[in-house]
Each structure stands twice: as structure tokens, then as C-alpha cells.
Write an enzyme that holds these catalytic residues in place. Structure first.
Site, mmCIF file in Angstrom:
data_model
loop_
_atom_site.group_PDB
_atom_site.id
_atom_site.type_symbol
_atom_site.label_atom_id
_atom_site.label_comp_id
_atom_site.label_asym_id
_atom_site.label_seq_id
_atom_site.Cartn_x
_atom_site.Cartn_y
_atom_site.Cartn_z
ATOM 1 C CE1 TYR A 115 9.460 6.846 9.989
ATOM 2 C CE2 TYR A 115 9.760 9.229 10.026
ATOM 3 C CZ TYR A 115 9.394 8.068 9.350
ATOM 4 O OH TYR A 115 8.988 8.139 8.042
ATOM 5 C CB ALA B 224 10.719 11.448 28.980
ATOM 6 C CB ILE C 68 5.311 5.620 -0.418
ATOM 7 C CG1 ILE C 68 4.750 6.950 0.110
ATOM 8 C CG2 ILE C 68 6.544 5.864 -1.287
ATOM 9 C CD1 ILE C 68 5.665 7.688 1.072
ATOM 10 C CB ALA D 257 9.335 -2.014 4.579
ATOM 11 N NE ARG E 5 -0.192 0.767 4.854
ATOM 12 C CZ ARG E 5 -0.453 0.566 6.129
ATOM 13 N NH1 ARG E 5 -1.428 -0.230 6.469
ATOM 14 N NH2 ARG E 5 0.249 1.189 7.066
ATOM 15 C CG ASP F 187 8.926 -9.082 9.481
ATOM 16 O OD1 ASP F 187 9.791 -8.208 9.237
ATOM 17 O OD2 ASP F 187 8.219 -9.080 10.506
HETATM 18 P P1 NAD Z 1 2.556 2.823 5.068
HETATM 19 O O1 NAD Z 1 2.459 2.530 6.509
HETATM 20 O O2 NAD Z 1 1.323 3.210 4.328
HETATM 21 O O3 NAD Z 1 3.235 1.584 4.296
HETATM 22 C C1 NAD Z 1 4.384 0.951 4.787
HETATM 23 C C2 NAD Z 1 4.365 -0.495 4.324
HETATM 24 O O4 NAD Z 1 5.539 -1.135 4.867
HETATM 25 C C3 NAD Z 1 3.147 -1.253 4.851
HETATM 26 O O5 NAD Z 1 2.505 -1.947 3.804
HETATM 27 C C4 NAD Z 1 3.748 -2.205 5.877
HETATM 28 O O6 NAD Z 1 3.051 -3.437 6.007
HETATM 29 C C5 NAD Z 1 5.152 -2.412 5.310
HETATM 30 N N1 NAD Z 1 6.058 -2.920 6.340
HETATM 31 C C6 NAD Z 1 6.187 -2.474 7.621
HETATM 32 N N2 NAD Z 1 7.079 -3.235 8.286
HETATM 33 C C7 NAD Z 1 7.518 -4.185 7.409
HETATM 34 C C8 NAD Z 1 8.423 -5.265 7.520
HETATM 35 N N3 NAD Z 1 9.038 -5.547 8.683
HETATM 36 N N4 NAD Z 1 8.635 -6.042 6.436
HETATM 37 C C9 NAD Z 1 7.988 -5.799 5.277
HETATM 38 N N5 NAD Z 1 7.119 -4.774 5.118
HETATM 39 C C10 NAD Z 1 6.866 -3.984 6.172
HETATM 40 O O7 NAD Z 1 3.685 3.945 4.937
HETATM 41 P P2 NAD Z 1 3.996 4.977 3.773
HETATM 42 O O8 NAD Z 1 3.454 6.294 4.190
HETATM 43 O O9 NAD Z 1 3.628 4.428 2.456
HETATM 44 O O10 NAD Z 1 5.590 5.066 3.923
HETATM 45 C C11 NAD Z 1 6.500 4.349 3.123
HETATM 46 C C12 NAD Z 1 7.905 4.774 3.489
HETATM 47 O O11 NAD Z 1 8.032 6.185 3.332
HETATM 48 C C13 NAD Z 1 8.286 4.475 4.936
HETATM 49 O O12 NAD Z 1 9.647 4.108 4.997
HETATM 50 C C14 NAD Z 1 8.083 5.811 5.627
HETATM 51 O O13 NAD Z 1 8.864 5.929 6.782
HETATM 52 C C15 NAD Z 1 8.516 6.764 4.532
HETATM 53 N N6 NAD Z 1 7.971 8.124 4.678
HETATM 54 C C16 NAD Z 1 6.646 8.367 4.536
HETATM 55 C C17 NAD Z 1 6.187 9.682 4.655
HETATM 56 C C18 NAD Z 1 4.741 10.046 4.488
HETATM 57 O O14 NAD Z 1 4.409 11.223 4.561
HETATM 58 N N7 NAD Z 1 3.825 9.107 4.264
HETATM 59 C C19 NAD Z 1 7.079 10.713 4.934
HETATM 60 C C20 NAD Z 1 8.422 10.418 5.065
HETATM 61 C C21 NAD Z 1 8.866 9.121 4.920
#
Ligand code: NAD
Length: 450
Positions: free
Chosen positions: A355, A300, A224, A291, A222, A266
Site C-alpha cells: 500500500y 515476509a 471519501i 479508488a 462510499r 472496475d
Molecule cells: P473505502 O474502502 O471506504 O472506499 C474505496 C472505494 O473504492 C470503494 O467504494 C471501492 O469499491 C472502490 N474501489 C476499490 N477498487 C476499485 C476498482 N478497482 N475500481 C473502482 N472502484 C474501486 O476507502 P476510503 O477510506 O474512502 O479511501 C478512499 C481513498 O483514500 C483510497 O485511495 C485510500 O487508499 C485513501 N486513503 C484513505 C485513508 C483513510 O483514513 N480512510 C487514509 C489515507 C488514504
């Protein structure tokens, strides 16, 4: 989640009201579509003083725009400022852009070409660094959905003189609707060509440049990740979409839609790299670490398990699988690794020490490994650093903070997952050889960490 404010300012009464109240006026951004792949208008090519590089005109032609030295309403302006080497020379930058900046069409692009500031010539270094402040300021004031960037071409280390040849893929991206949510960025191209020869890998089908390559995207069920998988598939890659077994149904739906292979796994599993290698018997041309998770709390109040899980998913598993897949040669020569940072890793964020640490760690990884991966494996390593992107992750952010995140950038709106995906696809291009060790913010020039 829908940006209702953006819709409101798209209506006449909404625009009237919000203008009277002095509120932000986000311009709707035009993204890439099959029907409208290019910007709508000519590209104005200007030079400040004398150029210090060859091949700029050839590189600009790859943008697909009509290149001209005079235009009433350009869709893009490229200013070659590579020859600016003194403070007085900066006057040529003003002289070139001041008369034309107002004529840029809405949603237009300005790209300034510079060179890497020299460690041996502080006048040149001052003048070239000045371009960064210039570009970042113009990005903030230009408005109407237009963007401004600086691309640095390496001059000193190229035998026989510098050439803009290697900037082709970067200019194609920046001078197109694909970079709609990228502004105020500085991209420094390298002179080292990882794929043995100095010429970038030729692209046989420009509409599908990743044909013949396998791309694996983590977290692809899902958000990005799904958008990245979709854009890489559009560009011709065979895609393997990986996500946690718990997201199997969503993952399979996404994979089916894209004609991709689903890999429920995973990424923190001890055998993750082996299972990825087994799923890609012909090797990987593109590996996208997308991911990511958040477990927010102020330090804290943060228990060790919330700290550890974020570092494990967002950083440690990325380091481990990258090392393993490079070592085993699963990532083939000419390959591309793209990791996902965040502006939180640059600016920091309350409640996100874990994070932000993990995402800053990604930046460290990319900068350190990029040059070595290029020389040892012929692979580039880059990162995207998204700002506020409309996904489930940001829909969960409390309303006030969410609204601030959306508006506090030069484009006054959140980005879409496809904006990040287009940046990943640019890194993944076969002719992006000179793009290495870079962190591209896809944040509409967020004020955070600017
Ligand atoms: P999201 O939560 O919609 O999707 C993240 C996906 O990663 C999920 O489908 C989840 O199941 C998968 N995932 C989590 N842990 C996992 C694991 N251990 N193994 C395999 N898959 C795993 O998040 P998003 O908003 O689409 O974000 C995608 C990336 O972009 C992330 O790294 C996030 O930190 C980064 N990001 C997002 C934003 C934003 O505004 N949405 C901003 C900065 C960075």
C-alpha cells in the site's frame, strides 16, 4: 465510526477527568456549512519587514473576511514574510506574531506567506526554509483547533515582479472552515500558468465555481469518494460517480442523492479509459482518482497476488487511465487531475509495504507529470495525502492502532471524508492554476512522517 473520546472531552466531567489524567484535549472542528461559510472574525494582515510581492491585500480580500491591520480577536492571521531574506530578518517574524498569537480565536488560522528558497542565494534560502520549521512547530503548539500553514509564492521567475494574485484560491481555502483538518502544510505555488494566458480562469458564479465542468470520481460509492462527489456537486460540477460493479446498489444510491451519473466500472479493466471517455462525451474538467484498496501483510507473509492487486488498483490503473485520458484530450484544457496518496506513502507503515509503495508512487506521478501536463495539456496534477480519516477502511483497523491514529496529530482527532473532499475541491477550482505538482496532507498534522 463515532469518536467517543471526542464526545467525552466535549462534556464538562469528561474534560475535567481527561485533563487531570493529562490526556489529549481535541477541540471540535468547525467545518463549512451553507449558513457559516466563513471563519467568525476578522483577518489580521501583518508583514515581517518589507514585502517582496505585490497584490497580497487583494488576494486576502477574496477570503470573504474583513481584512485589518489591528484586531483584538482575529479569526485568522496572515503574515507576509516574503521579504525575509536573512537570519536576522527572522526576528521580524517573531516580532510580528509573538504579541498576537495568543489572541487568535479558537479554530483560527495562521498563514505565513513566503517565497521559494533560492538556489542562488543561500542566505535567502536559509531564511525562507526556516519558515517551514517555524510553521510546523507553531502548528504543533497552537492548540484549540487552530491551524498553521506556509504558502510559498514564486518570486524570481515572474517578469515585472512577483504577485500574490495567483494565491487567491489557496488563501480562500486555507482561511476558511474548509481546511479544518489541514495543518503544518507547505504549499508551493508555481509561476507557470497552464491555461495559456497568465490570468486564472474567471469564475462566473462564486457559489458554484465548477459550473459547466464535468467531474469524474473513482471509488465514489462510499467513504471519501462519495464525499468528494458530493462537494464537487455542491460546487456546481456535473458529477460522474464510478465504482466497481459489485458496489452498484450503493453507487446508485450515492449518485441519486447527488444528482450524479453512476458509472459501474472496475478501474483496472483494460478498456476503463475508453469507457470513461464514452461516459463524458464533452470531456472531463476534473478527474479524481480516489479508488483504493488495502491488502495488508508483512512482506515476509505477503503473497504475490496481494502485492499485485494493491499496485494495480492504487497505482497502475491511475497511471494508465491518466495517460490515456490526457492523450485522447478527454481531460480538457484547464482541467484538473487529483490523485489520492496517503501518509502511509510518506511515513511507511508496518504491514503495508504494498500500500505504501502504491501511494508513494502516486506522489512520484504527481511531481513528475504536473509540470509536463501543464505545459503540454494545460492541466494541473496534484494529490491529497489523507491521514486518519473516519471511514469503513479505518473502522476495520484494530482498536489500539485506531485510537493511536486518531490522537497522534496536532488536532488530536481523526478527520472526516469531507475534509479530504474540500482539499480536492480546492485543487479543482478554476483559479487554482498555480497549484500544480503538490501533495497536500489532510492529516491534522499527523506525527507520522512529519
Ligand atoms: P473505502 O474502502 O471506504 O472506499 C474505496 C472505494 O473504492 C470503494 O467504494 C471501492 O469499491 C472502490 N474501489 C476499490 N477498487 C476499485 C476498482 N478497482 N475500481 C473502482 N472502484 C474501486 O476507502 P476510503 O477510506 O474512502 O479511501 C478512499 C481513498 O483514500 C483510497 O485511495 C485510500 O487508499 C485513501 N486513503 C484513505 C485513508 C483513510 O483514513 N480512510 C487514509 C489515507 C488514504
Amino acid at each position: 465510526m463515532a469518536d467517543r473520546y471526542l464526545h467525552l472531552t466535549g462534556t464538562a466531567p469528561g474534560r475535567f477527568l481527561t485533563r487531570r489524567l493529562g490526556l489529549p484535549q481535541p477541540a471540535p472542528l468547525r467545518r463549512w456549512t451553507l449558513e457559516t461559510p466563513h471563519l467568525d472574525g476578522p483577518l489580521l494582515h501583518l508583514t515581517a519587514g518589507a514585502s517582496a510581492v505585490t497584490g497580497v491585500a487583494e488576494a486576502l480580500r477574496t477570503s470573504g473576511l474583513t481584512v485589518t491591520e489591528r484586531a483584538d480577536r482575529p479569526a485568522a492571521i496572515v503574515l507576509d514574510a516574503t521579504g525575509v531574506a536573512t537570519a536576522a530578518g527572522l526576528g521580524d517574524v517573531h516580532a510580528a506574531l509573538h504579541p498576537v498569537v495568543r489572541s487568535l480565536a479558537p479554530g483560527g488560522r495562521i498563514v505565513v506567506l513566503g517565497t521559494v528558497p533560492s538556489p542562488d542565494d543561500h542566505h535567502q534560502a536559509a531564511a525562507q526554509q526556516a519558515l517551514e520549521g517555524f510553521v510546523r512547530s507553531l502548528g504543533k503548539e497552537i492548540g484549540r483547533g487552530s491551524t498553521v500553514q506556509l504558502v510559498r509564492i514564486p518570486v524570481a521567475r515572474i517578469p515585472g515582479g512577483a504577485s500574490a494574485h495567483a494565491a487567491g484560491s489557496t488563501l480562500r481555502f486555507l482561511l476558511s472552515p474548509r481546511s479544518a483538518y489541514v495543518s503544518g502544510q507547505v504549499i508551493e505555488l508555481t509561476s507557470a500558468a497552464p491555461e495559456s494566458g497568465s490570468d486564472p480562469t474567471p469564475i462566473t458564479d462564486p457559489a458554484a465555481p465548477l459550473t459547466g465542468r464535468t467531474a469524474l470520481v473513482t471509488g465514489a460509492a462510499r467513504g471519501i469518494g462519495a464525499a468528494v462527489a458530493s462537494v464537487l456537486a455542491r460546487d456546481g460540477a456535473r458529477v460522474i460517480a464510478l465504482d466497481v460493479p459489485g458496489a452498484r446498489e450503493e453507487l446508485e444510491r450515492t449518485a441519486d442523492r447527488l444528482g450524479a451519473t453512476a458509472l459501474p466500472l472496475d478501474i483496472t479493466a483494460p478498456d476503463a479509459a475508453d469507457r470513461i471517455a464514452a461516459a463524458a462525451p464533452d470531456g472531463l474538467g476534473v478527474l479524481v482518482h480516489n479508488a483504493g484498496i488495502t491488502r495488508d501483510r508483512r512482506l515476509a507473509n505477503m503473497p504475490a497476488d496481494r502485492w499485485a492487486s494493491v499496485i494495480e488498483v492504487n497505482l497502475d490503473s491511475v497511471l494508465r487511465t491518466t495517460d490515456e485520458l490526457l492523450k485522447t484530450g478527454t481531460i480538457t484544457r484547464g482541467g484538473r487531475i487529483v490523485a489520492t496518496a496517503s501518509i502511509a506513502g510518506i511515513a511507511g507503515n508496518t504491514g503495508q509495504t504494498n500500500y505504501a509503495a502504491s501511494k508513494a508512487g502516486i506522489i512520484g506521478l504527481v511531481r513528475s507529470l504536473g509540470p509536463r501536463a501543464a505545459s503540454d495539456h494545460g492541466v494541473t496534477v496534484n494529490a491529497v495525502a489523507p491521514g486518519f480519516i473516519e471511514t469503513k477502511m479505518t473502522a476495520a483497523v484494530p482498536l489500539f492502532i485506531r485510537e493511536a491514529g486518531r490522537r497522534m496529530n496536532s488536532l488530536s482527532q481523526g478527520g472526516l471524508p469531507v475534509d479530504v473532499a474540500e482539499a480536492v475541491a480546492w485543487f479543482a477550482q478554476p483559479d487554482s492554476t498555480a497549484v500544480n505538482g503538490q501533495v497536500l496532507r489532510v492529516c491534522g498534522q499527523s506525527l507520522l512522517g512529519a
